[in-house]
Design a protein around this motif. Structure first.
Motif, short mmCIF file in Angstrom:
data_model
loop_
_atom_site.label_atom_id
_atom_site.label_comp_id
_atom_site.label_asym_id
_atom_site.label_seq_id
_atom_site.Cartn_x
_atom_site.Cartn_y
_atom_site.Cartn_z
N UNK A 5 0.83 -1.21 0.00
CA UNK A 5 0.00 0.00 0.00
C UNK A 5 0.86 1.25 0.00
N UNK A 6 1.89 1.24 0.86
CA UNK A 6 2.77 2.41 0.98
C UNK A 6 3.57 2.61 -0.30
N UNK A 7 4.13 1.52 -0.82
CA UNK A 7 4.97 1.63 -2.02
C UNK A 7 4.17 2.08 -3.23
N UNK A 10 -6.74 9.84 -1.35
CA UNK A 10 -6.15 10.92 -0.54
C UNK A 10 -4.64 10.97 -0.76
N UNK A 11 -4.27 11.20 -2.01
CA UNK A 11 -2.88 11.33 -2.43
C UNK A 11 -2.77 12.55 -3.34
N UNK A 34 3.85 14.15 -8.97
CA UNK A 34 4.82 15.23 -8.81
C UNK A 34 5.61 15.47 -10.09
N UNK A 35 6.01 14.40 -10.76
CA UNK A 35 6.75 14.55 -12.01
C UNK A 35 5.89 15.20 -13.10
N UNK A 40 4.64 5.52 -5.36
CA UNK A 40 4.83 5.53 -6.81
C UNK A 40 3.83 6.45 -7.48
N UNK A 41 2.57 6.42 -7.01
CA UNK A 41 1.54 7.29 -7.58
C UNK A 41 1.86 8.76 -7.29
#
Length: 345
Positions: A72-74, A282-283, A84-85, A78-79
């Motif tokens: 979940x964290x990884x 929520x990201x 951001x990129x 990545x998302x």
């Protein structure tokens, strides 16, 4: 050092969410054997058993549950890196997958897609008709980026961790009667209590709209409605009303702008509302998702401005499905003597 494949970690997260290889395969478009093969390779990558037999199926071992939590964290990281990129580059491009119930798709999402095609042609928007309950697993796992669901007055939906909920539209519910109905002779509000003897139509049993209709009749009218006709398609409900086979309680976005066969009236006892809710992970949002949400909100502002211009709530027009929770406050009201028109499915 373990080299983890993000794609295989997504398979693991899907299994944690859905519980069977068949469900994972259906969600991701693979065969169950392909899913099993990828997860077997993940076990080989980490050097630990991730699954164990449980009856006729399998479940996660302690190691599998541990790795799923890290997945979940990884996957979220990545998302976030992708978002951001994309923002750093300044270009609004990429794919956004959005879904919603029919009224939201028709009046908010489809106009937003049309706007995006001219303002952000490098963004590919994929649209699905999805109820919020159906979409939540895909939303949490990244298969869907935006879902527009609904909830009824006083009964908000649960807010699971990891998701962002934003109310983007509010509209009243209306009593819908055949134009020849005795309660339609006046243009004033209609009391739910005065529809005690009517035949009702609502969504299928187990849906929020069904619960709202039943709960409203109980709390405002003090009776159990004669709910003979059930369809999640508002157009079917409206046709039942047109032919005199039922009365209905519907959100304004599901209603036609004008129909001489229908009488649309306010609820006399209390103002009942439905809210449309935009749900995302929520990201950090990608620029493409941010642009689509902005287009949806622009469309909602247009609908609201038109409603204010005519001094009321917006009428919809077209087919729509209805779901959600309910609440109604008891305020009393007259008991009616209206007779129900005969009707059948």
């Amino acid at each position: 050092m373990i080299a983890l494949d993000l794609r295989r970690l997504r398979f693991l997260r899907e299994f944690e969410e859905r519980g069977t290889f068949a469900a994972v395969a259906a969600a991701l478009g693979y065969s169950p054997s392909a899913v099993s093969q990828q997860l077997a390779l993940l076990e080989k990558d980490v050097g630990a058993r991730l699954f164990e037999k449980a009856g006729r199926g399998v479940r996660l071992t302690d190691a599998g549950q541990l790795l799923a939590r890290h997945a979940r964290v990884l996957l979220a990281a990545a998302e976030a890196a992708e978002a951001d990129l994309a923002a750093l580059g300044g270009d609004v491009r990429g794919t956004v997958r959005a879904g919603g119930l029919q009224s939201a798709a028709r009046h908010l999402l489809i106009p937003a897609v049309a706007s995006m095609m001219s303002t952000h042609p490098a963004v590919r928007v994929e649209l699905f008709e999805l109820e919020l309950e159906e979409a939540l697993p895909g939303l949490r796992l990244g298969a869907v980026d935006l879902v527009i669901g609904d909830e009824y007055d006083g009964h908000p939906r649960p807010r699971p961790a990891g998701l962002r909920f934003e109310v983007i539209h509010e509209e009243p519910l209306k009593v819908v009667l055949p134009a020849t109905h005795r309660q339609a002779r006046s243009v004033g509000p209609v009391a739910i209590a005065d529809l005690r003897d009517e035949i009702w139509t609502a969504s299928a049993a187990g849906t929020g709209h069904h619960a709202m209709v039943v709960g409203t009749c109980r709390s405002l009218g003090g009776y159990e409605p004669d709910l003979r006709h059930r369809s999640n398609d508002a157009d079917v409900q409206l046709e039942l009303v047109r032919v005199g086979a039922a009365v209905a309680l519907l959100p304004t976005l599901t209603l036609p702008a004008a129909d001489p066969a229908l009488a649309v009236r306010d609820v006399a006892e209390v103002r009942l509302t439905r809210r449309l809710v935009a749900v995302t992970r929520d990201t950090p949002s990608t620029p493409a998702l941010t642009a689509l949400l902005a287009a949806v909100k622009d469309r909602e502002r247009e609908i609201r401005a038109r409603a204010q211009a005519v001094g009321g709530a917006p009428a919809g027009g077209g087919r729509a499905r209805i779901r959600g929770g309910y609440s109604a406050r008891t305020t009393g009201g007259r008991r009616g003597r209206a007779r129900a028109n005969a009707g059948a499915r």
